[in-house]
Write a protein that holds these residues in place. Structure first.
Motif, PDB file in Angstrom:
ATOM      1  N   VAL A   1      35.694  35.936  41.657  1.00 19.25           N
ATOM      2  CA  VAL A   1      36.997  35.691  42.283  1.00 19.25           C
ATOM      3  C   VAL A   1      36.942  36.011  43.772  1.00 19.25           C
ATOM      4  O   VAL A   1      36.478  37.071  44.189  1.00 19.25           O
TER       5      VAL A   1
ATOM      6  N   TRP B   1      43.477  34.394  45.500  1.00 19.42           N
ATOM      7  CA  TRP B   1      44.499  34.062  44.512  1.00 19.42           C
ATOM      8  C   TRP B   1      45.413  33.005  45.096  1.00 19.42           C
ATOM      9  O   TRP B   1      45.513  32.843  46.314  1.00 19.42           O
ATOM     10  N   THR B   2      46.079  32.264  44.222  1.00 19.89           N
ATOM     11  CA  THR B   2      46.976  31.208  44.681  1.00 19.89           C
ATOM     12  C   THR B   2      48.028  30.951  43.613  1.00 19.89           C
ATOM     13  O   THR B   2      47.999  31.535  42.522  1.00 19.89           O
TER      14      THR B   2
ATOM     15  N   ARG C   1      49.632  28.178  41.100  1.00 16.08           N
ATOM     16  CA  ARG C   1      49.320  26.905  40.460  1.00 16.08           C
ATOM     17  C   ARG C   1      50.164  26.768  39.195  1.00 16.08           C
ATOM     18  O   ARG C   1      50.217  27.697  38.377  1.00 16.08           O
TER      19      ARG C   1
ATOM     20  N   ALA D   1      46.895  31.949  39.892  1.00  8.35           N
ATOM     21  CA  ALA D   1      45.506  31.641  39.561  1.00  8.35           C
ATOM     22  C   ALA D   1      44.583  32.430  40.471  1.00  8.35           C
ATOM     23  O   ALA D   1      44.810  32.520  41.685  1.00  8.35           O
TER      24      ALA D   1
ATOM     25  N   ILE E   1      40.851  32.370  41.954  1.00  7.33           N
ATOM     26  CA  ILE E   1      39.926  31.268  42.172  1.00  7.33           C
ATOM     27  C   ILE E   1      38.638  31.748  42.833  1.00  7.33           C
ATOM     28  O   ILE E   1      38.605  32.787  43.489  1.00  7.33           O
TER      29      ILE E   1
ATOM     30  N   ARG F   1      37.303  27.049  45.026  1.00  7.54           N
ATOM     31  CA  ARG F   1      38.673  26.802  44.569  1.00  7.54           C
ATOM     32  C   ARG F   1      38.780  26.553  43.066  1.00  7.54           C
ATOM     33  O   ARG F   1      39.830  26.155  42.573  1.00  7.54           O
ATOM     34  N   LYS F   2      37.717  26.776  42.341  1.00  5.66           N
ATOM     35  CA  LYS F   2      37.756  26.614  40.887  1.00  5.66           C
ATOM     36  C   LYS F   2      38.493  27.797  40.270  1.00  5.66           C
ATOM     37  O   LYS F   2      38.286  28.949  40.646  1.00  5.66           O
ATOM     38  N   THR F   3      39.367  27.506  39.314  1.00  8.09           N
ATOM     39  CA  THR F   3      40.128  28.563  38.652  1.00  8.09           C
ATOM     40  C   THR F   3      39.224  29.415  37.769  1.00  8.09           C
ATOM     41  O   THR F   3      38.504  28.898  36.920  1.00  8.09           O
TER      42      THR F   3
ATOM     43  N   ALA G   1      43.725  31.881  35.032  1.00  9.61           N
ATOM     44  CA  ALA G   1      45.046  31.308  35.302  1.00  9.61           C
ATOM     45  C   ALA G   1      46.074  32.005  34.426  1.00  9.61           C
ATOM     46  O   ALA G   1      45.903  32.087  33.205  1.00  9.61           O
TER      47      ALA G   1
END
Length: 224
Positions: A72, A75-76, A78, A83, A85, A89-91, A94
């Motif tokens: 990781v 965080w973002t 989604r 999520a 990431i 940018r792959k989760t 989630a």
């Protein structure tokens, strides 16, 4: 106690260290935990500094020890949830929002977890911390070795290996622990040092080895 920080700034629409407004309402300390009785819990700090696809996150050593946070970087938001990431940018994890304001998810290994506002309460002293069941492991609970630990004071006590344990840690003669000069020594009966670690947060000690970090902290002893 020394925090473990994984807040990776990457190029993108928001420059590293630039605050992103969408992150501010959720910024701060959170507790990430399993939902079953006796499951581990740990501190995450959601930041506001920009990173590609999200914002920075401070991941405690206890989170790295117990959960799959190794990849990781940010965080973002989604799908109305949070999520975590990786740098591409792959989760990685989630979480969906619940009516009570917490967030929940099921990890790839089937564990159910929750994310709740506020940091977990830390032990008041090393004597309080180093009294119970502990595990020695790699990241995400890899190669877990169990121990029964007791404290005579905040500077020393006993430990005994119990339950499942990889061959690399068996037969070492684990018998005592000693805390001095900011370091935790795990010892034999004759005071020979088996392993020396340093505090990484309020719950977990760590040492860096060639194959990666080793962690020692409260955890459930697994059967053979």
């Amino acid at each position: 106690m020394l925090p473990v920080v994984l807040a990776v700034g990457l190029c993108g629409p928001a420059l590293a260290d630039d605050a992103v407004d969408w992150a501010k309402p959720l910024a701060g300390d959170w507790t990430f935990s399993g939902v079953s009785e006796g499951d581990p819990y740990c501190r995450l700090t959601l930041g506001t500094e920009g990173a590609i696809g999200g914002a920075g996150v401070d991941i405690s050593a206890t989170c790295l020890r117990n959960f799959p946070f190794g990849d990781v970087a940010a965080w973002t938001l989604r799908d109305d949830g949070i999520a975590f990431i990786d740098p591409l940018r792959k989760t990685v994890i989630a979480l969906s929002k619940s009516e009570d304001g917490s967030y929940g998810a099921t990890l790839d290994d089937g564990r159910q977890v929750s994310l709740d506002r506020g940091a977990p309460q830390e032990p008041q002293s090393l004597k309080d911390l180093l009294d119970g069941t502990f595990t020695l492991s790699g990241a995400n609970d890899a190669e877990t070795c169990g121990f029964a630990v007791s404290a005579r004071s905040s500077t020393g006590g006993t430990l005994e290996q119990a339950g499942a344990c990889p061959d690399r840690w068996k037969g070492k003669g684990w018998a005592k622990w000693r805390f001095a000069a900011g370091k935790l020594d795990l010892l034999t009966k004759k005071d020979k040092v088996i392993l020396t670690m340093v505090p990484a947060d309020g719950f977990t000690f760590t040492v860096e080895e060639d194959a990666g970090p080793i962690y020692f902290g409260p955890g459930a002893i697994q059967g053979e």
